[in-house]
Design an enzyme around this catalytic site. Structure first.
Site, short mmCIF file in Angstrom:
data_model
loop_
_atom_site.label_atom_id
_atom_site.label_comp_id
_atom_site.label_asym_id
_atom_site.label_seq_id
_atom_site.Cartn_x
_atom_site.Cartn_y
_atom_site.Cartn_z
N GLU A 46 0.84 -1.35 0.13
CA GLU A 46 0.06 -0.06 0.04
C GLU A 46 0.90 1.37 0.12
O GLU A 46 2.01 1.32 0.85
CB GLU A 46 -0.87 -0.04 1.14
CG GLU A 46 -2.37 0.17 0.92
CD GLU A 46 -2.93 -1.06 0.19
OE1 GLU A 46 -2.98 -0.62 -1.27
OE2 GLU A 46 -2.96 -2.10 0.77
N HIS A 47 0.51 2.28 -0.69
CA HIS A 47 1.26 3.45 -0.87
C HIS A 47 2.78 3.33 -1.32
O HIS A 47 3.61 4.11 -1.20
CB HIS A 47 1.21 4.40 0.40
CG HIS A 47 -0.40 4.72 0.42
ND1 HIS A 47 -0.62 6.24 0.31
CD2 HIS A 47 -1.18 4.38 0.96
CE1 HIS A 47 -1.70 6.42 0.69
NE2 HIS A 47 -2.25 5.48 1.33
N THR A 48 2.86 2.25 -2.17
CA THR A 48 4.07 1.87 -2.68
C THR A 48 4.35 2.25 -4.07
O THR A 48 5.58 2.50 -4.61
CB THR A 48 4.70 0.26 -2.46
OG1 THR A 48 3.29 -0.33 -3.15
CG2 THR A 48 4.67 0.16 -1.01
N SER A 106 -24.94 8.20 -15.29
CA SER A 106 -24.83 7.00 -14.38
C SER A 106 -26.14 6.39 -13.84
O SER A 106 -26.94 7.29 -13.50
CB SER A 106 -23.85 7.16 -13.35
OG SER A 106 -23.80 6.24 -12.51
N GLY A 115 -12.52 1.73 -1.31
CA GLY A 115 -11.34 1.60 -1.54
C GLY A 115 -11.10 0.25 -2.36
O GLY A 115 -10.05 -0.05 -2.37
N LEU A 116 -11.97 -0.20 -3.26
CA LEU A 116 -11.99 -0.91 -4.09
C LEU A 116 -11.74 -0.60 -5.61
O LEU A 116 -11.82 -1.23 -6.60
CB LEU A 116 -13.14 -2.06 -4.03
CG LEU A 116 -13.35 -2.78 -2.78
CD1 LEU A 116 -14.67 -3.62 -2.89
CD2 LEU A 116 -12.01 -3.23 -2.32
N SER A 117 -11.67 0.90 -5.87
CA SER A 117 -11.28 1.40 -7.08
C SER A 117 -12.24 1.45 -8.17
O SER A 117 -12.03 1.20 -9.32
CB SER A 117 -9.75 0.75 -7.48
OG SER A 117 -9.41 1.59 -8.45
N GLU A 125 -6.50 10.53 -14.41
CA GLU A 125 -6.92 10.46 -12.85
C GLU A 125 -6.21 11.82 -12.28
O GLU A 125 -6.48 12.62 -11.21
CB GLU A 125 -6.72 9.21 -12.21
CG GLU A 125 -7.39 9.52 -10.77
CD GLU A 125 -7.83 7.81 -10.25
OE1 GLU A 125 -7.35 7.61 -9.09
OE2 GLU A 125 -8.10 7.15 -11.21
N ASP A 144 -4.14 0.72 -9.43
CA ASP A 144 -5.33 0.11 -9.74
C ASP A 144 -5.68 0.30 -11.33
O ASP A 144 -6.58 -0.85 -11.57
CB ASP A 144 -6.30 1.52 -9.22
CG ASP A 144 -6.35 1.75 -7.76
OD1 ASP A 144 -5.56 0.85 -7.05
OD2 ASP A 144 -6.52 2.75 -7.25
#
Length: 395
Positions: free
Chosen positions: A40-42, A74, A130-132, A171, A183
């Protein structure tokens, strides 16, 4: 335990497109959400991470236009948006729709000949989980654009890697979320029953790692805490800025240059305890990814217990991105017999994951739900997932 989500094209998608635009869509495309097993955050620190795609997907029905506008709506968010590609960065970028129109803009900036699209989105990756969900939307639009505009050089593994870079730029520059490329790479390159080892230090191809838990009587449980997070709310960017500050103070190209044995030597050189904690998380987390891959390749699942425990503790204490909901989910799952558990994603809310024996899946899920109720927290969404395939045109 909830697992009610479509695994094929939602039946109402075509009707919604016809009602909105008065014509048939040219096709339907989809892209998956993702769970990051570890790392994570890598990604923006030129490190390693190990995501899997999940069966919860975002679908888009689309047809090309002859002007340079995107009309998009949507099925989950009210209102239709019409956004021009030209002057996009100076105008109203469209909120959630920026993730979609940004892809067309970034393709245009990369030299691909694109025009506008009519798009209806049906997103079944939970928002703020948090599942993108954002990358799933970007990548579904991206593969639709590749097909509809017959764009060259964006198919196959190498082309998909270039397409992931396009989505990252969308993004970062249009939606304003300073994320790395994990992601989008997961959504575009994943394979069923495999995890995807991504190395962001240079132009290194991904490595597919076996991840067929069912063959070992194990399951991957997603615990969506419903504590919503947002990648553009400043917290994510703050962590990225702190890592860059540490790199500058240490005179490095990136934190990837460090290994755990280096920490005793370099941490005292940093100007604050905050930066020391951030560096310690990134360096040890990259090492944990390497060891997790080795465990999976040798069916050494028992090793995941300590690796996931250490990863969650590092995110909670050193990177400070956990929260009460995530800690409750992880601690409860572990106490009730989960082999391994940790938060996943950017943090500050979202989801946690647990690797659980299949015969304990209901027991662990019920325990987590009860713990949330006892703590006065919102009811979590709990569902098992398997490692799914990448973005595709639906037939």
């Amino acid at each position: 335990m909830s697992n009610a989500h479509p695994t094929t094209i939602p039946a109402e998608l075509g009707d919604a497109f016809r009602d909105a635009f008065g014509r048939e869509p040219s096709g339907v495309w989809s892209a998956p959400g993702r769970v990051n097993l570890i790392g994570e955050h890598t990604d923006y620190n030129r490190g390693l991470c190990l995501p899997v795609a999940i069966p919860r997907r975002t679908w888009v029905a689309a047809a090309r236009r002859e002007d340079r506008r995107m009309r998009i709506l949507s099925r989950q968010v009210p209102g239709e948006r019409t956004i021009a590609l030209d002057g996009l960065l100076e105008g109203n970028r469209g909120g959630w729709a920026a993730y979609a129109v940004g892809v067309l803009w970034a393709l245009d900036q990369a030299g691909h000949e694109v025009r506008g699209l009519d798009v209806v989105v049906d997103g079944r990756v939970p928002l703020g989980s948090g599942l993108s969900s954002s990358a799933a939307l970007e990548c579904a639009v991206a593969v639709a654009a590749v097909d509809l505009f017959a764009l060259e050089g964006l198919d196959g593994d190498d082309g998909r890697r270039r397409l992931a870079e396009v989505c990252v730029r969308a993004e970062n520059d249009v939606a304003g979320a300073p994320t790395g490329g994990m992601d989008q790479s997961a959504a575009l390159l994943a394979r069923a029953d495999e995890a995807l080892l991504l190395d962001f230090d240079g132009d290194r191809p991904p490595v597919h790692v076996p991840f067929d838990l069912a063959a070992h009587d194990l399951a991957l449980l997603v615990m969506n805490t419903r504590a919503e997070h947002s990648l553009d709310d400043g917290q994510y960017g703050n962590r990225r800025g702190e890592c860059l500050a540490a790199v500058a103070e240490l005179g490095l190209g990136s934190l990837r240059e460090l290994r755990p044995p280096d920490l005793e030597r370099v941490l005292p050189r940093l100007s604050s305890e905050v930066l020391r904690r951030r560096v310690r998380h990134v360096v040890t987390e990259v090492d944990r990814v390497t060891r997790t891959v080795a465990a999976l390749e040798s069916d050494g699942f028992a090793a995941l217990t300590a690796l996931f425990d250490a990863s969650h503790a590092s995110m909670r204490d050193d990177f400070e991105i956990s929260c009460a909901e995530l800690d409750t989910a992880v601690d409860t799952a572990r106490a009730r017999g989960a082999l391994a558990a940790r938060m996943t994603g950017g943090g500050f809310g979202g989801s946690a994951i647990a690797i659980v024996r299949t015969d304990l899946l209901d027991e662990v899920s019920e325990a987590v739900a009860t713990a949330f109720s006892d703590c006065g927290l919102r009811e979590p969404e709990l569902f098992p997932v398997t490692a799914d395939g990448s973005a595709r045109q639906e037939r």
